[in-house]
Design a protein around this motif. Structure first.
Motif, PDB file in Angstrom:
ATOM      1  N   LYS A 134       4.232   5.912  -5.458  1.00  0.00           N
ATOM      2  CA  LYS A 134       4.217   5.965  -6.928  1.00  0.00           C
ATOM      3  C   LYS A 134       3.196   6.988  -7.418  1.00  0.00           C
ATOM      4  O   LYS A 134       3.451   7.752  -8.348  1.00  0.00           O
ATOM      5  N   GLU A 135       2.044   7.013  -6.775  1.00  0.00           N
ATOM      6  CA  GLU A 135       1.000   7.959  -7.153  1.00  0.00           C
ATOM      7  C   GLU A 135       1.361   9.383  -6.763  1.00  0.00           C
ATOM      8  O   GLU A 135       1.192  10.337  -7.541  1.00  0.00           O
ATOM      9  N   LEU A 136       1.933   9.551  -5.584  1.00  0.00           N
ATOM     10  CA  LEU A 136       2.233  10.888  -5.083  1.00  0.00           C
ATOM     11  C   LEU A 136       3.420  11.532  -5.786  1.00  0.00           C
ATOM     12  O   LEU A 136       3.496  12.759  -5.871  1.00  0.00           O
ATOM     13  N   THR A 137       4.350  10.714  -6.294  1.00  0.00           N
ATOM     14  CA  THR A 137       5.600  11.284  -6.806  1.00  0.00           C
ATOM     15  C   THR A 137       5.399  12.165  -8.029  1.00  0.00           C
ATOM     16  O   THR A 137       6.245  13.005  -8.330  1.00  0.00           O
ATOM     17  N   SER A 138       4.287  12.004  -8.732  1.00  0.00           N
ATOM     18  CA  SER A 138       4.023  12.895  -9.862  1.00  0.00           C
ATOM     19  C   SER A 138       3.514  14.256  -9.394  1.00  0.00           C
ATOM     20  O   SER A 138       3.475  15.213 -10.166  1.00  0.00           O
ATOM     21  N   ARG A 139       3.159  14.346  -8.095  1.00  0.00           N
ATOM     22  CA  ARG A 139       2.674  15.596  -7.518  1.00  0.00           C
ATOM     23  C   ARG A 139       3.725  16.234  -6.604  1.00  0.00           C
ATOM     24  O   ARG A 139       3.864  17.428  -6.540  1.00  0.00           O
ATOM     25  N   LEU A 182      11.621  -0.958  -7.874  1.00  0.00           N
ATOM     26  CA  LEU A 182      12.296   0.098  -8.631  1.00  0.00           C
ATOM     27  C   LEU A 182      12.664  -0.380 -10.037  1.00  0.00           C
ATOM     28  O   LEU A 182      12.590   0.400 -11.000  1.00  0.00           O
ATOM     29  N   HIS A 183      13.055  -1.630 -10.177  1.00  0.00           N
ATOM     30  CA  HIS A 183      13.354  -2.165 -11.512  1.00  0.00           C
ATOM     31  C   HIS A 183      12.095  -2.148 -12.390  1.00  0.00           C
ATOM     32  O   HIS A 183      12.181  -1.889 -13.599  1.00  0.00           O
ATOM     33  N   GLN A 184      10.957  -2.410 -11.784  1.00  0.00           N
ATOM     34  CA  GLN A 184       9.694  -2.343 -12.536  1.00  0.00           C
ATOM     35  C   GLN A 184       9.360  -0.900 -12.900  1.00  0.00           C
ATOM     36  O   GLN A 184       8.950  -0.612 -14.028  1.00  0.00           O
ATOM     37  N   TRP A 185       9.575   0.001 -11.953  1.00  0.00           N
ATOM     38  CA  TRP A 185       9.265   1.417 -12.187  1.00  0.00           C
ATOM     39  C   TRP A 185      10.178   2.044 -13.236  1.00  0.00           C
ATOM     40  O   TRP A 185       9.817   3.053 -13.847  1.00  0.00           O
ATOM     41  N   ALA A 186      11.346   1.466 -13.449  1.00  0.00           N
ATOM     42  CA  ALA A 186      12.278   2.013 -14.449  1.00  0.00           C
ATOM     43  C   ALA A 186      11.674   1.989 -15.850  1.00  0.00           C
ATOM     44  O   ALA A 186      12.126   2.723 -16.738  1.00  0.00           O
ATOM     45  N   LYS A 187      10.649   1.182 -16.059  1.00  0.00           N
ATOM     46  CA  LYS A 187       9.980   1.092 -17.368  1.00  0.00           C
ATOM     47  C   LYS A 187       8.637   1.808 -17.367  1.00  0.00           C
ATOM     48  O   LYS A 187       7.890   1.732 -18.351  1.00  0.00           O
ATOM     49  N   ASP A 188       8.320   2.500 -16.289  1.00  0.00           N
ATOM     50  CA  ASP A 188       7.006   3.128 -16.172  1.00  0.00           C
ATOM     51  C   ASP A 188       6.844   4.249 -17.196  1.00  0.00           C
ATOM     52  O   ASP A 188       7.794   4.991 -17.488  1.00  0.00           O
ATOM     53  N   PRO A 189       5.652   4.415 -17.766  1.00  0.00           N
ATOM     54  CA  PRO A 189       5.438   5.497 -18.746  1.00  0.00           C
ATOM     55  C   PRO A 189       5.526   6.901 -18.143  1.00  0.00           C
ATOM     56  O   PRO A 189       5.743   7.875 -18.870  1.00  0.00           O
ATOM     57  N   GLU A 224       0.826  -1.204   0.000  1.00  0.00           N
ATOM     58  CA  GLU A 224       0.000   0.000   0.000  1.00  0.00           C
ATOM     59  C   GLU A 224       0.867   1.264   0.000  1.00  0.00           C
ATOM     60  O   GLU A 224       0.555   2.253  -0.683  1.00  0.00           O
ATOM     61  N   SER A 225       1.964   1.211   0.737  1.00  0.00           N
ATOM     62  CA  SER A 225       2.810   2.397   0.873  1.00  0.00           C
ATOM     63  C   SER A 225       3.557   2.723  -0.412  1.00  0.00           C
ATOM     64  O   SER A 225       3.589   3.885  -0.847  1.00  0.00           O
ATOM     65  N   VAL A 226       4.178   1.722  -1.044  1.00  0.00           N
ATOM     66  CA  VAL A 226       4.927   2.020  -2.267  1.00  0.00           C
ATOM     67  C   VAL A 226       3.975   2.405  -3.399  1.00  0.00           C
ATOM     68  O   VAL A 226       4.317   3.233  -4.255  1.00  0.00           O
ATOM     69  N   ALA A 227       2.774   1.841  -3.400  1.00  0.00           N
ATOM     70  CA  ALA A 227       1.781   2.247  -4.404  1.00  0.00           C
ATOM     71  C   ALA A 227       1.392   3.710  -4.203  1.00  0.00           C
ATOM     72  O   ALA A 227       1.222   4.468  -5.171  1.00  0.00           O
TER      73      ALA A 227
END
Length: 378
Positions: free
Chosen positions: A121-126, A148-155, A115-118
């Motif tokens: 991920k949502e907050l970091t764009s703000r 983080l390895h998964q997020w490295a490919k995030d749009p 729940e926390s890392v999700a």
């Protein structure tokens, strides 16, 4: 996040965390959580003026903990709605407004990893999650690195930047990641996935991350940079050259021979400085000191010219500070005239002490000339 002049940056940013922010925060939370004790929560604003930046943010976080449900997941859900589904009657929360929210996640959400890392991920764009992800890397390194390895490919480029920035060993304002300071191999794997990123925002973080590594592992940083330069496809060469130059800046200032050689700056023993003069021998704090010199070489070469100001310390010793001056193409046997004015205007990050100071000229990592002057505080 800004890294230069940390004290002055913090002093400026602290004023963003004020009574208006507290009231807007309360309004957006109450919009989704009607029983929220807004009046009690707003009382925190009376304590803010006496505090600096981080203590202000942490105090607001404490008040959030007190006035939200004791169940972390329920409290987090309310905060996320306040951040992502704001009340239409009030200015939305954005940027530094949300720092207390990410602080809440890192302080109270370590036991609820998914729940926390999700949420981060949502907050970091703000507002960047680069500080808040670090306790997760410390507590659950393997699990967080996998994310983080998964997020490295995030749009979303904010999420991709978080991968690099959040795992920086020596992130300014952030908790040091001592395991990665000792052995940065795992974060280099992350950088490998981001080095060709289309966003300069992301690539700048990659460069800053490698610069962090260079402070503890200079040879490794140069090896990685050299590898990237050799492997880069033609379409990515400009990107990699920029990253490497930015990443090795600390080593270049130190005159590291390997870094200088990689970027085409030879150790030029035959380069000469002529006519090095200071405009005056005494300068008062608040004024500037101009100096000039000619640079001459027996052959064509590229030169990186820096100067060092040896500031007087309170104990009577001097400490050098490196400043960039210029990068030039020097033609054989031609004198290149250079001039610079250095300001001694008071700044919050430096205390000036009276006494003998020195200016020294460095070319491609080699110290070539030195002159002294007296700094007066009155």
């Amino acid at each position: 996040m800004p890294a230069k002049n940390q004290a002055s940056e913090e002093s400026a940013f602290k004023n963003w965390i004020n009574e208006d922010l507290v009231k807007r925060t309360a309004h957006h939370i109450q919009f989704h959580y009607p029983t929220f004790a807004s009046k009690e929560f707003i009382k925190v604003s009376h304590e803010l003026p006496a505090l600096e930046l981080k203590p202000r943010m942490r105090l607001i976080c404490d008040f959030l903990k007190t006035h939200l449900p004791s169940d972390y997941k329920k409290a987090l859900a309310i905060l996320m709605k306040a951040a992502t589904e704001p009340s239409p009657k009030m200015k939305p929360l954005a940027g530094f407004d949300l720092w207390a929210f990410t602080e809440f996640v890192q302080r109270y959400g370590l036991e609820d990893f998914d729940e926390s890392v999700a949420a981060l991920k949502e907050l970091t764009s703000r507002f960047t999650g680069e500080f808040a992800i670090r306790p997760f890397l410390i507590k659950e390194e393997k699990r967080t690195l996998k994310v983080l390895h998964q997020w490295a490919k995030d749009p979303n480029h904010h999420v991709r930047r978080l991968v690099s920035e959040g795992s920086r060993p020596r992130l300014p304002w952030g908790e040091q990641l001592k395991h990665f300071i000792k052995d940065p191999a795992q974060t280099i794997e992350l950088l490998e996935k981001l080095k060709y990123d289309e966003e300069l925002y992301v690539r700048k973080s990659v460069a800053n991350h490698l610069n962090d590594i260079s402070k503890d592992h200079p040879k490794l940083a140069v090896q990685v940079a050299s590898k990237w330069l050799k492997e880069a496809p033609e379409k990515h060469k400009v990107k990699i050259k920029w990253i490497v130059k930015h990443a090795l800046r600390t080593l270049l200032k130190k005159g590291d021979k390997d870094a200088l050689k990689l970027l085409g700056f030879e150790n030029l023993a035959k380069v000469e400085i002529q006519n090095f003069k200071l405009a005056k021998k005494e300068v008062k704090v608040g004024d500037s000191l101009e100096f000039a010199f000619d640079l001459k070489s027996p052959k064509d070469c590229q030169v990186m010219i820096d100067y060092l100001v040896h500031h007087q310390k309170n104990n009577g010793e001097t400490a050098p500070k490196v400043f960039k001056l210029a990068i030039k193409n020097l033609k054989a046997k031609e004198a290149l005239a250079l001039k610079k004015k250095h300001s001694f205007k008071p700044i919050t990050t430096r205390t000036y002490y009276p006494g003998t100071h020195f200016i020294e000229i460095m070319v491609n990592g080699v110290l070539l000339a030195k002159a002294k002057f007296e700094l007066k505080t009155k």
